[in-house]
Write a protein that holds these residues in place. Structure first.
Motif: not given
Length: 556
Positions: A282-283, A286, A303-304, A307
């Protein structure tokens, strides 16, 4: 077993082909790694992870293995490896190998035998299917590297499955002989004294019954719902734990392709007895849409944050994660998440402050400790990565975009960015080799190299060393409970970490502009542990952060 050594430890990933060339053939090798062990020890590294060093025809740079118990001749000999293992352990470091068990090379003896006839004993080591009535492949599965995941074999009139290149046929884990082969190969290296395995695309080893067609839901969702997390996956992982891993003081790190925060616990929760930890995508993805680098979105700090939070909450006190922000499959960290031009050093340091204070086993990819950046490849002739080359060739057929645009996207997110040779000094080819390397050296090696930074007390390299030294003696960095501050702030990432009576505050300015942050009570500028600038602007309880400034402060 006491596994605190891998939880608190720092992993350094070596991409051997690009690390250090000891015999000047343009390709990095095992003796080149031996030459740099003192450098790695001084960096405060605990665990070395080597990308594949096994025999391979190199269709995918070693991730297509032709012999699981032999060293690739380009990299050296088994005697070289034994020396590397001995000298790594002598320095108090561990050594982890890359286990590629979802597929092998089509030049492996298993596949060469399997192609001979349908009743060959090795035929069932792989996935074979008859064509559809129209002669087409058995289903609509696409390869990670473009095109169909099925290759037609003229001799037998059947298709074989390859989720990656056609030279990487998928192994059939339904066959107990395949599992035994892989387990015995693992034992071979563990008996030598290897300390564990990073397991390449391990969530893909169990295929779904009947090979159902993939729905039209985007490639990343297809990976999660069709390719990964198959019906017998956990059965296989438990068997691997029971028959191999539990008998050694070793650990297993999964590449978590296709795993999300909702099902991660099935792999790594302590009571599952399957894998010790995983790193998720996910990272790493991203800024990538649908798992394809040609579809990207702008970096979004909020968003980060989300996550990091959802994964932290998912495994809290139940399992363990690896903390990775870069590796051999993604563009350079500072080029993706920082500013690799005006604020190159500042943003590289700030990113490491963030990474070093996230929970989980810290993973550093080679060259990030000196702020290596993306490269600009001038033409497709300079590209070496099979994924990028396939994307370019497929685009020539579909004409979705111009050649120039395709190369621009390859330069932005392509895998060659992370694979350019390590930059050791400002001499020819960055000190990697005196002959032309297998992949172009980044021209900025005159500025970005280890020797220049070794002699600069304020360099990124020395900053990494200092932070890692602090992290070793402060468990709050690794295990602390996190509380986010100003969560919706689009340019500042701030959080506290608390362990017992120890509490720290991390403040990160993800911006080219100055920003203000108000300190919480009982935290003052007198208790600065880490600062990536030489100074700090402070007005009562308000900190005036410079572009990409990062701080770690301790509460009174």
């Amino acid at each position: 077993m006491n596994f605190s050594w891998f939880k608190k430890g720092t992993i350094y990933q070596i991409y051997p082909r690009s690390f250090n060339d000891s015999n000047n053939d343009g390709i990095g090798d095992i003796r080149g790694i031996i030459e740099k062990l003192d450098y790695l020890e001084k960096l405060n590294i605990d665990i070395l992870w080597l990308s594949p060093i096994f025999s391979s025809p190199n269709d995918d740079n070693g991730y297509d293995i032709s012999d699981y118990r032999a060293i690739m001749p380009e990299f050296g000999s088994m005697r070289d490896f034994d020396e590397l293992l001995e000298k790594t352990h002598k320095r108090g470091m561990k050594l982890v190998l890359d286990l590629v068990a979802n597929h092998c090379s089509d030049e492996h003896k298993w596949f060469e035998e399997a192609k001979k006839s349908k009743d060959n004993p090795f035929r069932d080591y792989f996935h074979w299917k008859k064509p559809l009535s129209n002669g087409g492949p058995p289903n609509n599965w696409k390869s990670f590297f473009g095109g169909s995941a099925w290759e037609f074999d003229e001799a037998s009139g059947e298709y074989y499955l390859h989720l990656f290149t056609r030279k990487q046929p998928d192994l059939n884990w339904e066959n107990p002989k395949v599992r035994e082969e892989i387990f015995n190969a693992m034992k071979f290296w563990l008996d030598k004294g290897v300390d564990g395995f990073r397991m390449d695309v391990i969530p893909l080893i169990s295929k779904r019954d009947g090979y159902p067609n993939a729905p039209d839901v985007g490639f990343r969702k297809v990976i999660e719902d069709v390719y990964a997390n198959g019906p017998k996956l956990h059965e296989y992982l438990k068997e691997m734990r029971e028959k191999v891993i539990r008998h050694y003081d070793a650990f297993s790190l999964a590449e978590g392709v296709g795993i999300n925060h909702d099902n991660a616990g099935l792999y790594i929760n302590n009571d599952r007895e399957e894998l010790d930890m995983l790193y998720h995508f996910d990272i790493l993805e991203c800024t990538i849409v649908n798992g394809k680098f040609e579809e990207s979105s702008p970096f979004d700090l909020v968003n980060m944050k989300s996550i990091f939070k959802k994964w932290r909450d998912a495994v809290h006190q139940k399992g363990w994660l690896a903390n990775a922000m870069g590796n051999h499959d993604f563009a350079r960290m500072v080029s993706r998440f920082g500013n690799d031009d005006k604020y190159w050093a500042e943003s590289a340091k700030m990113l490491f402050i963030m990474q070093s204070t996230q929970n989980g086993t810290l993973n550093i990819y080679q060259g990030d400790e000196i702020g290596m950046t993306n490269i600009v490849l001038e033409s497709i002739n300079e590209v070496r990565d099979v994924q990028s080359l396939n994307f370019y060739e497929e685009n020539l057929v579909t004409q979705k975009m111009s050649k120039e645009r395709a190369l621009e996207l390859i330069n932005k997110e392509g895998r060659d960015n992370a694979r350019t040779p390590m930059q050791w000094n400002d001499e020819i080819n960055g000190g990697f080799s005196i002959v032309e390397p297998w992949l172009k050296v980044n021209p900025n090696y005159n500025k970005i190299n280890t020797v220049t930074q070794e002699n600069d007390p304020n360099s990124i390299l020395n900053f990494y060393r200092n932070v890692l030294n602090i992290r070793k003696s402060n468990d709050v960095f690794v295990y602390g409970d996190v509380e986010e501050l100003e969560y919706d702030n689009p340019s500042i990432y701030a959080y506290t970490k608390t362990l017992d009576e120890i509490r720290i505050l991390v403040i990160l300015n993800f911006s080219d502009n100055n920003s203000k942050f108000t300190l919480p009570k009982k935290c003052t500028n007198k208790n600065i542990i880490v600062n990536n600038y030489e100074s700090l602007m402070f007005d009562n309880e308000v900190i005036n952060l410079k572009p990409y400034q990062g701080l770690i402060l301790k509460f009174e």
